[in-house]
Design a protein around this motif. Structure first.
Motif, short mmCIF file in Angstrom:
data_model
loop_
_atom_site.label_atom_id
_atom_site.label_comp_id
_atom_site.label_asym_id
_atom_site.label_seq_id
_atom_site.Cartn_x
_atom_site.Cartn_y
_atom_site.Cartn_z
N SER B 64 0.78 -1.15 0.02
CA SER B 64 0.04 0.05 -0.06
C SER B 64 0.81 1.40 0.08
N ARG B 65 0.37 2.29 -0.81
CA ARG B 65 1.04 3.56 -0.58
C ARG B 65 -0.02 4.61 -0.51
N TYR B 66 -0.09 5.30 0.67
CA TYR B 66 -0.99 6.15 0.93
C TYR B 66 -2.34 5.78 0.31
N ARG B 67 -2.80 4.62 0.97
CA ARG B 67 -4.17 3.80 0.48
C ARG B 67 -5.06 4.22 1.44
N LYS B 68 -6.10 4.77 1.06
CA LYS B 68 -7.12 5.08 1.97
C LYS B 68 -7.89 3.92 2.60
N VAL B 69 -7.99 3.57 3.70
CA VAL B 69 -8.67 2.75 4.48
C VAL B 69 -9.60 3.28 5.42
N ASN B 70 -11.05 2.85 5.08
CA ASN B 70 -11.99 3.17 6.07
C ASN B 70 -12.12 1.83 7.02
N TYR B 71 -12.34 1.92 8.30
CA TYR B 71 -12.74 0.79 9.25
C TYR B 71 -13.59 1.39 10.14
N THR B 72 -14.10 0.36 10.79
CA THR B 72 -15.05 0.70 12.07
C THR B 72 -14.87 0.06 12.97
N PHE B 73 -15.15 0.42 14.22
CA PHE B 73 -14.96 -0.45 15.22
C PHE B 73 -16.13 -0.14 16.39
N GLN B 74 -16.59 -0.78 17.42
CA GLN B 74 -17.61 -0.54 18.35
C GLN B 74 -16.99 0.12 19.51
N SER B 75 -18.12 1.06 19.68
CA SER B 75 -17.84 1.67 20.74
C SER B 75 -19.15 2.54 21.19
N LYS B 76 -19.04 3.06 22.49
CA LYS B 76 -20.18 3.67 23.13
C LYS B 76 -20.48 4.96 22.85
N ASP B 77 -21.62 5.48 22.53
CA ASP B 77 -21.84 6.82 22.22
C ASP B 77 -23.12 6.99 22.94
N GLY B 78 -23.20 7.44 24.12
CA GLY B 78 -24.07 7.49 25.33
C GLY B 78 -24.52 6.36 25.62
N TRP B 79 -25.93 6.20 25.26
CA TRP B 79 -26.73 4.90 25.27
C TRP B 79 -26.60 3.97 24.45
N ILE B 80 -25.72 4.46 23.25
CA ILE B 80 -26.12 3.45 21.94
C ILE B 80 -24.52 2.73 21.84
N GLN B 81 -24.63 1.46 21.51
CA GLN B 81 -23.51 0.72 21.28
C GLN B 81 -23.36 0.96 19.69
N THR B 82 -22.47 1.61 19.11
CA THR B 82 -22.36 2.19 17.93
C THR B 82 -20.92 1.72 17.10
N ASN B 83 -20.97 1.63 15.71
CA ASN B 83 -19.83 1.42 14.97
C ASN B 83 -19.31 2.78 14.65
N ARG B 84 -18.18 3.00 15.28
CA ARG B 84 -17.57 4.33 14.87
C ARG B 84 -16.68 4.09 13.43
N LYS B 85 -16.97 5.28 12.62
CA LYS B 85 -16.30 5.05 11.31
C LYS B 85 -15.04 5.88 11.41
N ARG B 86 -14.00 5.33 10.76
CA ARG B 86 -12.66 6.23 10.85
C ARG B 86 -12.17 6.05 9.48
N SER B 87 -11.23 6.90 9.07
CA SER B 87 -10.65 6.58 7.86
C SER B 87 -9.15 7.12 8.01
N VAL B 88 -8.03 6.41 7.36
CA VAL B 88 -6.82 6.52 7.40
C VAL B 88 -6.09 6.68 6.16
N TYR B 89 -4.89 6.70 6.03
CA TYR B 89 -4.09 6.57 4.85
C TYR B 89 -2.79 5.72 5.24
N VAL B 90 -2.78 4.36 4.63
CA VAL B 90 -1.97 3.36 5.18
C VAL B 90 -0.71 3.15 4.02
N THR B 91 0.36 3.07 4.67
CA THR B 91 1.60 2.99 3.58
C THR B 91 2.59 1.82 4.27
#
Ligand code: HEM
Ligand code: FES
Lengths: 383, 162
Positions: B64-91
């Motif tokens: 990979s070279r500055y490849r954009k990767v979106n990923y999600t992980f579980q996390s609490k948002d107040g009373w909701i168990q939610t999938n947080r979305k993130r976006s990074v560049y991977v090399t």
């Protein structure tokens, strides 16, 4: 019959003195710009009324907010109209309140004894901007989401307590469900109560001190003009009717701009705030590196503090603005800067277009294709 | 005046009444204000520990070279168990190491984009520009782009939450 009712009421409440109150004569020289305050009051009531009805269907959660507004716009009878009135009414509010402030400056109406009226007015201006900021998160679209992300980060740049302020605004580390409910509460409960309380105080002061009228009024002219009711109120109502007409046309024919649903990972979105915060958006570009805080904190805070102090800066007699060189200069520079910054903000280049200015379509294709090369290793299925 | 009425109107008694009024209203305000403040503010100040979350499969990220990767992980948002979305560049920096750039602009948190033709990260908000190492080249950002802590375990690339 009418007399009987009047008599019945007169025995119980002081309607006669209420009557003399509302018929109190205004200064002799006054013009239609003195209706701007009434127009602002009308808009506040219109916003409260349309907002109370929007709240019947709106759902303040990230899962439902966007769709509930879509439902209002597309399926609820008159939904588009009610939402349109509230949306365009908000923009009108910012414009009208700003013009009202300018008219107070132009006719030197803030000087003694009207300093308190002015101070309450500045608080109302902040409340109006607060309505705007909290209101446009509610649709939970891209603009909503990113404006709040950036807005909370701006607050975080305040020295020392900034991080805490940012967190308190968001309700936590991130813009999410907890942010939406607190913005909703502030927008629909806190600010309306505060606004109506402040307006009550504002109007009490206006009425108690009496309208200032144009600076050319002599002391004898101050109560030699037309009565507030019905003459002035008639003029106010004509101004209000015109304003209302414009809003109705806007609500009917200009759809409320709606963007895609909020997406914290979107690759191609260029965040821009609502037009009345564009000046700030543009201003922030000029302060680089460690001077960042000048644009995010120092200038806005100093500007607001100075605004509060305006009535105490000069103790001279009231004069029209063209005879007050300092006030004229400062006001013109401020208004021109606000307008230029807003125009520059509007025109500020989008990233995709800057990227492809170097060469033509080919390059933008490469750009797009790198952009869409997305790997989604989501855990969505795993739950 | 009888002595009792005089007593009732005495300045001393009046000032006692005033002080009591102040005390009663102060007491009620304080008893209600402290919990309300805590209610609105304290949850917002709580800091959750940052943990490592799955970014992707090493094999798929190789080269990979500055490849954009979106990923999600579980996390609490107040009373909701939610999938947080993130976006990074991977090399892929070779030898099984990866450099992962956060896309969050160090200025006001907009998402930067990698522009291959320029070899730079561009921010769509106030014109921030970063070089391929994430250092500020132009515009308002006060700091370099954040490089996330990474670890590789069993062929899976993990990043520390931001
Ligand atoms: C929600 C916002 C506001 C509402 C509903 C409102 C309403 C009014 C009304 C109805 C009047 C009397 C009519 C007139 O002179 O136009 C008035 C007067 C006045 N307002 Fe406001 N106002 C608002 C915001 C402001 C702001 C932002 C300022 C300035 C910072 C301000 C400063 C004043 C002053 C100094 C007067 C007295 C003017 C005089 O006696 O000639 N107001 N306002
Ligand atoms: S948020 Fe990136 S330059 Fe302002």
């Amino acid at each position: 019959m009418k007399e009987k009712i009047t008599e019945f009421l007169a025995e119980r409440i002081p309607i006669r003195s209420i009557e003399t109150h509302v018929k109190k004569p205004l200064p002799k020289h006054i013009n239609w710009l003195f209706s701007l305050g009434a127009m602002a009051l009308f808009l506040l009531i219109l916003q409260a009324a349309t907002g109370a009805f929007l709240a019947i269907y709106y759902s303040p959660s990230p899962d439902h907010a966007y769709n509930s507004l879509n439902y209002i716009s597309k399926e609820v009878p008159f939904g588009g109209f009610v939402r349109g009135l509230h949306h365009w009414g908000a923009s009108a509010m910012v414009i009208v309140v700003f013009l009202h402030l300018l008219r107070v400056v132009v006719y030197d109406s803030y000087k003694a004894p009207r300093e308190l009226t002015w101070i309450v007015g500045v608080l109302l201006l902040l409340v109006v901007l607060g309505f705007g900021f909290t209101g446009y998160l509610l649709p939970w679209d891209q603009k909503a989401y990113w404006a709040t992300v950036v807005g909370a980060k701006i607050a975080s740049t305040v020295p020392i307590i900034g991080d805490a302020i940012g967190r308190i605004m968001r309700g936590g580390e991130e813009v999410g469900a907890v942010t939406l409910t607190r913005f909703y509460a502030i927008h629909t409960i806190w600010l309306p109560w505060i606004a109506f309380g402040l307006v009550g105080l504002h109007l009490f002061l206006v009425r108690h001190i009496g309208s200032s009228g144009l600076p050319k009024n002599t002391p004898k002219d101050m109560d030699a003009g037309k009565p507030f009711y019905p003459d002035q109120l008639f003029e106010d109502s004509v101004a209000i009717l015109i304003l209302f007409g414009v809003l109705v046309v806007m609500a009917l024919f200009v759809p409320v701009p709606t963007e895609e649903i909020a997406d914290p990972t979107d690759a191609s979105y260029d965040p821009r705030p609502e037009w009345y915060f564009l000046f700030l958006f543009q201003l922030l570009k000029y302060f680089e590196g460690r001077f960042e805080v000048v644009g995010t904190f120092v200038i806005p805070t100093v500007a607001i503090l100075l605004l509060f102090l305006v009535p105490f800066l000069s103790r001279k007699e009231r004069l029209p603005i063209h005879k007050r060189p300092v006030a004229l200069t400062v006001t013109s520079i401020s208004v021109l800067s606000l307008i230029s910054l807003t125009i520059l903000g509007l025109r500020s280049p989008r990233l995709d277009s800057t990227a492809s200015t170097a060469s033509e379509a080919d390059q933008s294709k490469v750009h797009r294709s790198t952009d869409t090369e997305v790997f989604d290793f989501g855990l969505e299925e795993e739950n | 005046m009888n002595p009792q009425a005089e007593d009732l109107a005495s300045p001393k008694r009046r000032s006692f009444l005033k002080a009591s009024l102040l005390f009663i209203s102060g007491l009620i305000s304080a008893v209600i204000a402290v919990p309300l403040f805590g209610f609105a503010v304290l949850p917002a100040l709580k800091k959750a520990p940052k943990k490592y979350v799955v970014l992707g499969i090493v094999d798929l990220l190789k080269g990979s070279r500055y490849r954009k990767v979106n990923y999600t992980f579980q996390s609490k948002d107040g009373w909701i168990q939610t999938n947080r979305k993130r976006s990074v560049y991977v090399t892929d920096s070779g030898n099984g190491n990866f450099v992962v750039f956060s896309r969050v602009c160090s200025h006001l948190n907009c998402l930067v984009r990698w522009e291959e033709s320029k070899g730079q990260f561009l921010c769509p908000c106030h014109g921030g520009v970063f070089d391929e190492e994430g250092n500020v080249v132009a515009g308002p950002p006060p700091r370099a782009l954040e490089k996330l802590s990474v670890k590789v375990e069993d062929g899976v690339l993990y990043v520390k939450e931001i």
